[in-house]
Design an enzyme around this catalytic site. Structure first.
Site, PDB file in Angstrom:
ATOM      1  N   HIS A  34      -9.588   0.635 -10.810  1.00 23.15           N
ATOM      2  CA  HIS A  34      -9.393   1.506  -9.950  1.00 23.15           C
ATOM      3  C   HIS A  34      -8.027   2.177  -9.959  1.00 23.15           C
ATOM      4  O   HIS A  34      -7.512   3.390  -9.926  1.00 23.15           O
ATOM      5  CB  HIS A  34      -9.431   0.848  -8.240  1.00 23.15           C
ATOM      6  CG  HIS A  34      -8.730   1.485  -6.865  1.00 23.15           C
ATOM      7  ND1 HIS A  34      -9.288   2.792  -7.064  1.00 23.15           N
ATOM      8  CD2 HIS A  34      -7.478   1.074  -6.597  1.00 23.15           C
ATOM      9  CE1 HIS A  34      -8.097   3.139  -5.854  1.00 23.15           C
ATOM     10  NE2 HIS A  34      -6.743   2.007  -5.902  1.00 23.15           N
ATOM     11  N   PHE A  35      -7.099   1.141 -10.760  1.00 29.48           N
ATOM     12  CA  PHE A  35      -5.323   1.813  -9.996  1.00 29.48           C
ATOM     13  C   PHE A  35      -5.348   2.961 -11.864  1.00 29.48           C
ATOM     14  O   PHE A  35      -4.445   2.833 -12.169  1.00 29.48           O
ATOM     15  CB  PHE A  35      -4.379   0.792  -9.938  1.00 29.48           C
ATOM     16  CG  PHE A  35      -4.527  -1.211 -10.710  1.00 29.48           C
ATOM     17  CD1 PHE A  35      -3.761  -0.319 -11.942  1.00 29.48           C
ATOM     18  CD2 PHE A  35      -4.735  -1.706 -10.292  1.00 29.48           C
ATOM     19  CE1 PHE A  35      -3.709  -1.587 -12.737  1.00 29.48           C
ATOM     20  CE2 PHE A  35      -4.445  -2.883 -11.068  1.00 29.48           C
ATOM     21  CZ  PHE A  35      -3.849  -3.056 -12.005  1.00 29.48           C
ATOM     22  N   HIS A  36      -5.875   2.511 -12.873  1.00 29.74           N
ATOM     23  CA  HIS A  36      -5.977   3.458 -13.923  1.00 29.74           C
ATOM     24  C   HIS A  36      -5.724   4.732 -13.661  1.00 29.74           C
ATOM     25  O   HIS A  36      -5.504   5.587 -14.246  1.00 29.74           O
ATOM     26  CB  HIS A  36      -6.152   2.659 -15.347  1.00 29.74           C
ATOM     27  CG  HIS A  36      -5.365   1.310 -15.598  1.00 29.74           C
ATOM     28  ND1 HIS A  36      -5.846  -0.167 -14.991  1.00 29.74           N
ATOM     29  CD2 HIS A  36      -4.864   1.222 -16.526  1.00 29.74           C
ATOM     30  CE1 HIS A  36      -4.521  -0.173 -15.851  1.00 29.74           C
ATOM     31  NE2 HIS A  36      -4.591   0.839 -16.656  1.00 29.74           N
ATOM     32  N   TYR A  95       1.829   5.199  -2.476  1.00 32.63           N
ATOM     33  CA  TYR A  95       1.999   6.881  -2.202  1.00 32.63           C
ATOM     34  C   TYR A  95       2.887   6.875  -2.503  1.00 32.63           C
ATOM     35  O   TYR A  95       3.661   8.219  -2.412  1.00 32.63           O
ATOM     36  CB  TYR A  95       1.632   6.890  -0.228  1.00 32.63           C
ATOM     37  CG  TYR A  95      -0.115   6.990  -0.015  1.00 32.63           C
ATOM     38  CD1 TYR A  95      -0.908   7.783  -0.590  1.00 32.63           C
ATOM     39  CD2 TYR A  95      -0.424   5.645   0.287  1.00 32.63           C
ATOM     40  CE1 TYR A  95      -2.159   7.482  -0.644  1.00 32.63           C
ATOM     41  CE2 TYR A  95      -2.053   5.955   0.340  1.00 32.63           C
ATOM     42  CZ  TYR A  95      -2.861   6.690  -0.030  1.00 32.63           C
ATOM     43  OH  TYR A  95      -3.769   6.742   0.495  1.00 32.63           O
ATOM     44  N   ARG A 147     -10.730 -10.438 -12.796  1.00 34.36           N
ATOM     45  CA  ARG A 147      -9.165  -9.060 -13.460  1.00 34.36           C
ATOM     46  C   ARG A 147      -8.600 -10.017 -14.052  1.00 34.36           C
ATOM     47  O   ARG A 147      -7.505  -8.793 -14.939  1.00 34.36           O
ATOM     48  CB  ARG A 147      -8.972  -9.288 -11.376  1.00 34.36           C
ATOM     49  CG  ARG A 147      -7.280  -8.287 -11.810  1.00 34.36           C
ATOM     50  CD  ARG A 147      -7.231  -8.080 -10.214  1.00 34.36           C
ATOM     51  NE  ARG A 147      -5.935  -7.598 -10.241  1.00 34.36           N
ATOM     52  CZ  ARG A 147      -5.646  -6.664  -9.382  1.00 34.36           C
ATOM     53  NH1 ARG A 147      -5.542  -7.244  -8.249  1.00 34.36           N
ATOM     54  NH2 ARG A 147      -3.618  -5.960  -9.368  1.00 34.36           N
ATOM     55  N   ARG A 148      -7.620 -10.860 -13.733  1.00 33.05           N
ATOM     56  CA  ARG A 148      -6.569 -11.147 -14.033  1.00 33.05           C
ATOM     57  C   ARG A 148      -6.693 -12.685 -15.717  1.00 33.05           C
ATOM     58  O   ARG A 148      -5.916 -12.690 -16.422  1.00 33.05           O
ATOM     59  CB  ARG A 148      -6.025 -11.690 -13.333  1.00 33.05           C
ATOM     60  CG  ARG A 148      -4.926 -11.230 -12.512  1.00 33.05           C
ATOM     61  CD  ARG A 148      -4.134 -12.183 -11.521  1.00 33.05           C
ATOM     62  NE  ARG A 148      -3.393 -10.939 -10.881  1.00 33.05           N
ATOM     63  CZ  ARG A 148      -3.610 -10.345  -9.560  1.00 33.05           C
ATOM     64  NH1 ARG A 148      -4.848 -11.312  -9.650  1.00 33.05           N
ATOM     65  NH2 ARG A 148      -3.359 -10.063  -8.523  1.00 33.05           N
ATOM     66  N   HIS A 192       0.582  -1.203  -0.104  1.00 36.66           N
ATOM     67  CA  HIS A 192      -0.263   0.175  -0.246  1.00 36.66           C
ATOM     68  C   HIS A 192       1.034   1.585   0.159  1.00 36.66           C
ATOM     69  O   HIS A 192       1.143   1.999  -1.001  1.00 36.66           O
ATOM     70  CB  HIS A 192      -0.915  -0.456   0.693  1.00 36.66           C
ATOM     71  CG  HIS A 192      -1.456   1.274   1.014  1.00 36.66           C
ATOM     72  ND1 HIS A 192      -2.607   1.356  -0.156  1.00 36.66           N
ATOM     73  CD2 HIS A 192      -1.603   2.460   1.658  1.00 36.66           C
ATOM     74  CE1 HIS A 192      -3.502   2.632  -0.408  1.00 36.66           C
ATOM     75  NE2 HIS A 192      -2.326   3.142   0.576  1.00 36.66           N
TER      76      HIS A 192
HETATM   77  C1  HEM Z   1      -6.991   7.174  -1.728  1.00 31.78           C
HETATM   78  C2  HEM Z   1      -7.490   6.802  -1.515  1.00 31.78           C
HETATM   79  C3  HEM Z   1      -7.451   4.682  -2.365  1.00 31.78           C
HETATM   80  C4  HEM Z   1      -7.975   3.940  -1.478  1.00 31.78           C
HETATM   81  C5  HEM Z   1      -8.348   4.159   0.109  1.00 31.78           C
HETATM   82  C6  HEM Z   1      -7.460   3.113  -2.139  1.00 31.78           C
HETATM   83  C7  HEM Z   1      -7.645   1.626  -1.320  1.00 31.78           C
HETATM   84  C8  HEM Z   1      -7.268   0.136  -1.882  1.00 31.78           C
HETATM   85  C9  HEM Z   1      -7.699  -1.001  -1.795  1.00 31.78           C
HETATM   86  C10 HEM Z   1      -8.728  -1.176  -0.663  1.00 31.78           C
HETATM   87  C11 HEM Z   1      -7.263  -1.767  -2.756  1.00 31.78           C
HETATM   88  C12 HEM Z   1      -7.317  -3.466  -3.060  1.00 31.78           C
HETATM   89  C13 HEM Z   1      -8.548  -3.855  -3.800  1.00 31.78           C
HETATM   90  C14 HEM Z   1      -8.821  -5.038  -4.053  1.00 31.78           C
HETATM   91  O1  HEM Z   1      -7.697  -6.201  -4.504  1.00 31.78           O
HETATM   92  O2  HEM Z   1      -9.768  -5.771  -3.386  1.00 31.78           O
HETATM   93  C15 HEM Z   1      -6.774  -1.172  -3.780  1.00 31.78           C
HETATM   94  C16 HEM Z   1      -5.878  -1.927  -4.813  1.00 31.78           C
HETATM   95  C17 HEM Z   1      -5.005  -1.167  -5.406  1.00 31.78           C
HETATM   96  N1  HEM Z   1      -4.905   0.571  -5.746  1.00 31.78           N
HETATM   97 FE1  HEM Z   1      -5.620   1.452  -4.601  1.00 31.78          FE
HETATM   98  N2  HEM Z   1      -6.699   3.414  -2.681  1.00 31.78           N
HETATM   99  C18 HEM Z   1      -6.316   4.419  -3.017  1.00 31.78           C
HETATM  100  C19 HEM Z   1      -5.438   5.137  -3.409  1.00 31.78           C
HETATM  101  C20 HEM Z   1      -4.586   4.633  -4.537  1.00 31.78           C
HETATM  102  C21 HEM Z   1      -3.292   5.095  -4.933  1.00 31.78           C
HETATM  103  C22 HEM Z   1      -3.061   7.059  -4.821  1.00 31.78           C
HETATM  104  C23 HEM Z   1      -2.887   4.213  -5.817  1.00 31.78           C
HETATM  105  C24 HEM Z   1      -1.945   5.189  -7.336  1.00 31.78           C
HETATM  106  C25 HEM Z   1      -1.017   6.014  -7.085  1.00 31.78           C
HETATM  107  C26 HEM Z   1      -3.312   3.067  -5.928  1.00 31.78           C
HETATM  108  C27 HEM Z   1      -3.165   1.951  -6.802  1.00 31.78           C
HETATM  109  C28 HEM Z   1      -3.788   1.012  -6.356  1.00 31.78           C
HETATM  110  C29 HEM Z   1      -3.175  -0.569  -7.364  1.00 31.78           C
HETATM  111  C30 HEM Z   1      -1.917  -0.757  -8.105  1.00 31.78           C
HETATM  112  C31 HEM Z   1      -3.432  -1.518  -6.881  1.00 31.78           C
HETATM  113  C32 HEM Z   1      -3.804  -2.705  -7.057  1.00 31.78           C
HETATM  114  C33 HEM Z   1      -2.876  -3.981  -6.399  1.00 31.78           C
HETATM  115  C34 HEM Z   1      -3.028  -5.599  -6.602  1.00 31.78           C
HETATM  116  O3  HEM Z   1      -2.230  -5.623  -7.706  1.00 31.78           O
HETATM  117  O4  HEM Z   1      -3.501  -6.274  -6.368  1.00 31.78           O
HETATM  118  N3  HEM Z   1      -4.738   3.362  -4.525  1.00 31.78           N
HETATM  119  N4  HEM Z   1      -6.827   0.653  -3.608  1.00 31.78           N
HETATM  120 CU   LIG Z   2      -3.578   0.062  -0.611  1.00 30.41          CU
END
Ligand code: HEM
Ligand SMILES: [Cu+2]
Length: 463
Positions: free
Chosen positions: A280-282, A133, A343-344, A129
């Site tokens: 979400h991550f795009h 950031y 997803r994959r 996580h």
């Molecule tokens: C704004 C607040 C954010 C929250 C509350 C948040 C929350 C989350 C959560 C809970 C997941 C897991 C989803 C799952 O696999 O079920 C996730 C996945 C992800 N988030 Fe965020 N996120 C936030 C911001 C960001 C930011 C700023 C980035 C990148 C700059 C980011 C990049 C990612 C990535 C790359 C994943 C996928 C990780 C994987 O490969 O499983 N997120 N996020």
């Molecule tokens: Cu996270």
């Protein structure tokens, strides 16, 4: 860092043809054991991280030398942001370093036969996580300190910006379990703590939205903008450095919303492992971060090289093409995820059976996949435009334009003197961050380690 990246890249590219020398790595970003990659992949990752630590050490040594000469001055805002980001990075990357050096390298070398998937996944997400950031905070730095200037104004509040970065130091790490809601073997209570911290982490992002928009409004009004929202028209949307960063910030709002859905412990089950997560991550890393860095390149490359930005019309439309493409693609990904699109893999098989829960609930998958394809194509075009501008600028003759207009960053409307000095005391914030990490991770990690680090373990499954 170059050697590490090269090693890892070779193994990843070899994934297409595993018979090549050097072995292959198809384990991707999370490299979850028991999926196993060639040792060169893990060694490459470790070298990359160690390189980043040396970068951070350089920043801190530079800071120390500056502090010796300027004992009473406030840390300049951009420097403060860099140092805070690196405090967070040292704290969190320790987790992946332990995972890779203590477990995955010996295991892929065959020195130990088994690793505990739960323990290694936990160490990964302890880092996984905060790493998001580590991408985002450089974008924040640009939004706080460069964007207001490009808009013709000043940062609204320097103290608020410091508070935001301090909150990221404190809260970025003890949230990793929000990626492991579906993992068995972690008590619900620890997942609940991670969820609570995650929602507290929304505060600095909302503060950022407020401060950055207020700064832009200040700039727009300086340029003659007026009205409740009419001032938006007075912003320099035709300037690619501005529009890329501002649009990226706007898209980040949408990414934050889908992040909130992800972070809800119960609602996460609806979207976990569906294509919603790539949606979400795009928005977050693929636009908030990536498009901001393109904006920074439009701003910084001419200053560094003394060359005028080339193909300005292409540059002006590029950020808009990106945002339109990403809106189409990520919207369809989110909807597809809700409809059960995985997803994959296109169609996962469990024991030879199609996985029923992944079958589409509504019959619109193909329409969504079409939308994803159109969006992706626009993104490709936009990336090509960006590269054309950059390569064109690089190849152009130097000194064509005046060395840039940008100079120094204007002081904030409310400057550093308005904030308590304690904000600059990174030692205090680091200590509190460590305590929060111990509260969130101490017991669960102890529980995983208590039966001995390798039990229950798994042999590797090379992929
Ligand atoms: C704004 C607040 C954010 C929250 C509350 C948040 C929350 C989350 C959560 C809970 C997941 C897991 C989803 C799952 O696999 O079920 C996730 C996945 C992800 N988030 Fe965020 N996120 C936030 C911001 C960001 C930011 C700023 C980035 C990148 C700059 C980011 C990049 C990612 C990535 C790359 C994943 C996928 C990780 C994987 O490969 O499983 N997120 N996020
Ligand atoms: Cu996270």
């Amino acid at each position: 860092m170059v050697v590490g990246t090269t090693l890892a890249a070779i193994t990843i590219l070899n994934g297409f043809a595993p018979e090549l020398p050097f072995g292959s790595a198809n384990v991707l970003y999370t490299f979850y054991p028991p999926l196993q990659a060639h040792p060169a992949f893990y060694v490459g990752a470790a070298l990359l991280i160690v390189g980043s630590w040396i970068v951070g050490a350089d920043y801190f040594l530079t800071y120390r030398a500056w502090r010796a000469d300027n004992p009473d001055e406030r840390i300049p805002l951009q420097t403060f942001m860099v140092l805070a980001t690196f405090v967070m990075w040292y704290l969190s990357s320790a987790g992946v370093a332990v995972e890779v050096v203590a477990f995955l390298i010996p295991w892929s070398m065959g020195w130990i036969s088994q690793v505990d998937p739960l323990l290694t996944r936990t160490l990964f997400w302890y880092f996984g996580h905060p790493v998001v950031y580590f991408w985002l905070l450089p974008a924040y730095l640009a939004w706080y300190t460069i964007l207001p200037k490009l808009a013709g104004g000043k940062l609204f509040s320097d103290p608020l910006a410091r508070v935001v970065f301090v909150l990221f130091v404190l809260l970025s790490t003890p949230v990793g379990f929000h990626h492991q809601y579906t993992d068995p073997g972690i008590a619900e209570g620890f997942k609940f703590i991670a969820m609570t911290n995650t929602f507290m982490l929304l505060l600095p992002s909302l503060l950022t939205a407020f401060t950055v928009v207020a700064s832009l409004e200040h700039g727009a009004r300086q340029r003659g903008g007026s009205g409740y929202i009419g001032w938006l028209r007075a912003l320099p949307w035709g300037k690619p450095s501005f529009s890329a960063m501002a649009l990226a910030g706007l898209v980040f709002a949408a990414g934050g919303f889908s992040g909130m859905i992800n972070a809800g412990m119960n609602i996460n089950y609806l979207i976990h492992n569906t294509i919603w997560v790539p949606g979400h991550f795009h928005l977050t890393v693929g636009t908030a971060f990536a498009l901001t860095m393109m904006g920074v390149a439009y701003w910084l490359v001419p200053q560094i090289t003394g060359k005028r930005l080339q193909h300005r019309t292409l540059a002006a439309i590029q950020p808009f093409v990106w945002v339109i493409g990403m809106t189409l693609m990520s919207n369809a990904m989110h909807r597809g995820g809700l409809a059960g699109l995985p997803r994959r893999t296109a169609k996962p098989l469990f024991r030879g059976e199609g996985a029923a829960p992944f079958d589409p609930v509504v019959g619109t998958i193909s329409e969504m996949q079409l939308q994803i394809a159109i969006g992706g194509t626009l993104l490709f075009v936009s990336l090509a435009l960006f590269l054309a501008v950059m390569v064109g600028t690089w190849l152009s003759r130097p000194g064509m334009g005046r060395l840039s207009v940008n100079g120094s960053i204007p002081s904030a409307l409310s400057g550093p003197a308005d904030s308590p000095r304690i904000l600059d005391n990174l030692k205090v914030w680091t200590a509190i961050a460590v305590v929060l990490v111990i509260i969130a991770y101490g017991l669960p990690l102890y529980g995983m380690l208590a039966d001995g680090v390798l039990a229950p373990g798994s042999p590797g499954f090379p992929v």
